[in-house]
Design a protein around this motif. Structure first.
Motif: not given
Length: 478
Positions: A134-139, A175-178, A237-245
């Motif tokens: 989650l921090e990587r997504v924010k970063n 799954v791993d972090v990546d 199709q474009a990849p769609k993020s599951l979250v909105t930062v």
């Protein structure tokens, strides 16, 4: 019925009984009672001995425990048997039984799920790994603000409900972090690709897959729609993020405050003349705003403060109100001097206007003028002017010379000239456009024109005209 017929019937009956008894005895000997083994309600094999099945089961379980040695796992493998009469050739080999048991047993472990809007989307071994994802997504968006010199990140979070929850799951689902980062940022749906074929266009590809052309362009942002070629792979199709930062940043920047222009009338200047008494200066203010971004895209901004760093200074412009004197010679005709010899450049001075040329070339003085480029010579009289000399051609013949210098017309273009007054040669610059007031009525020049000297200024803006100054340097031999 004849004896022969009876004999045939008896023979057939005996054969039938013999054959029937033989067949029944053979089937009875080839069928047997067996044990069908089930693991987690899935049939895994048919055995002569349940004990043998349990032995193989124990070996498989022992192998699994060895494989995951040192890890906290839970093996779900409920086993039971059912009797069934089977053909003797239907028994399962030990090798196949072990493989079937391995396929159906469930190995579970404690994990931490990233849960988005109540739905678990991926599982990681530790809470710290889930936090790292989650921090990587924010970063990936936080760096946008940190690289800006005038922005400070106030807060960052997710628009959706995002939680980390402990959960027992299949070990194979870990799954791993990546991998988890990719799932959260691009979704769980695999992006379908299409290989361009000969004759394809974006329109035909979109129609073939029930899409809009804009959908394909969004999925391939670097695509040139006019340059697709066979063999090229396109995402459908474009990849769609599951979250909105969602980020809120505080931005501070400075902005100029334009100065005001104050116009004042003055009787010190003639009508039509203007002078800058005080040069205006822009002020400066500091502005603070909040900017809200979603996945890096600005969605709103809010002004929260403004501080004046420097007050602007008004520009004061003086506008002349004094009537120009009527020249006593308005109805007189000047006689043009006969000397039209071009002025020699020997001894030409770049005389300053203020305190120099303006005292030599006084109002009402007649000057001889030579154009440096052509050598054409004419005479002028100083009509007026404070920041530079406002002049009039002395006669219509002099006006004709000015027009020759400008190719047969009047013009605002600057030209290098030498002005000679009372034997003093001074480098100067002129334009050839009649404007403003004038005093001579019969010189075919409806107005006056400007002659600038070194350091002279315009009347309107009270500034040095760089084009005139460049011509003065040429006239001086520079």
């Amino acid at each position: 019925m004849g004896k022969k017929s009876i004999a045939v019937i008896l023979f057939l009956t005996v054969c039938f009984m013999f054959l029937t008894g033989f067949t029944y005895s053979d089937e009875r000997d080839r069928n047997t009672t067996a044990y069908v083994m089930y693991v987690n309600d899935v049939e895994v094999g048919v055995l002569k001995s349940a004990a043998k099945g349990l032995s193989i089961y124990d070996e498989v379980i022992e192998g699994v425990e060895h494989k995951y040695a040192g890890q906290r796992i839970y093996i779900n493998a409920e086993v039971y048997f059912k009797e069934r009469v089977v053909h003797s050739g239907q028994f399962t080999s030990e090798y196949d039984l072990a493989g079937a048991i391995q396929e159906v047993i469930e190995v579970k472990t404690d994990a931490f799920a990233i849960v988005i809007n109540g739905e678990p989307v991926c599982f990681l071994k530790t809470y710290e790994e889930a936090q790292e994802v989650l921090e990587r997504v924010k970063n990936s968006y936080r760096s946008m603000v940190e690289q800006s010199e005038n922005a400070v990140l106030e807060n960052i979070g997710f628009k959706e409900s995002v939680e980390i929850k402990p959960q027992t799951v299949l070990y194979s689902n870990i799954v791993d972090v990546d991998k988890a980062f990719k799932i959260v940022t691009t979704g769980t749906v695999e992006v379908e690709e299409y290989e361009v074929k000969e004759g394809d266009t974006l329109w035909s590809i979109a129609r073939q897959h029930d899409l809009h052309v804009s959908d394909i362009q969004a999925a391939n942002p670097d695509l040139d729609p006019e340059m697709i070629k066979p063999g090229q792979k396109l995402k459908l199709q474009a990849p769609k993020s599951l979250v909105t930062v969602v980020m809120r940043e505080k931005v501070t920047y400075t902005e100029e405050i334009p100065f005001n222009t104050v116009v004042k009338n003055t009787s010190d200047l003639y009508k039509g003349e203007k002078r800058i008494e005080q040069q205006g200066q822009n002020g400066q203010k500091q502005i603070e705003i909040y900017i809200t971004r979603e996945n890096g895209v600005e969605v709103s901004r809010e002004k929260i403060g403004e501080t004046i760093l420097k007050q602007p200074v008004d520009q004061i412009e003086l506008i002349g109100t004094k009537d120009r004197p009527v020249a006593r010679t308005a109805n007189r005709s000047y006689t043009r001097p006969s000397d039209l010899t071009p002025i020699s450049r020997d001894g030409v001075e770049m005389m300053p206007w203020f305190g120099g040329a303006n005292r030599i070339f006084t109002r009402g003085s007649i000057a001889k003028v030579t154009h440096v480029g052509t050598g054409l010579t004419f005479y002028v009289i100083r009509y007026g002017g404070t920041n530079h000399a406002d002049c009039e051609p002395l006669t219509a013949a002099d006006t004709a010379v000015i027009k020759r210098i400008y190719g047969g017309t009047f013009s605002w273009d600057r030209k290098p000239i030498i002005v000679q007054v009372n034997g003093k040669k001074m480098a100067a610059s002129m334009n050839g456009m009649p404007h403003g007031g004038y005093s001579i009525r019969n010189n075919s020049f409806p107005g006056h024109f400007c002659i600038h000297f070194y350091g002279s200024r315009t009347h309107g803006t009270n500034r040095i005209d760089p084009d005139h100054q460049a011509m003065i340097r040429i006239a001086a031999g520079g």
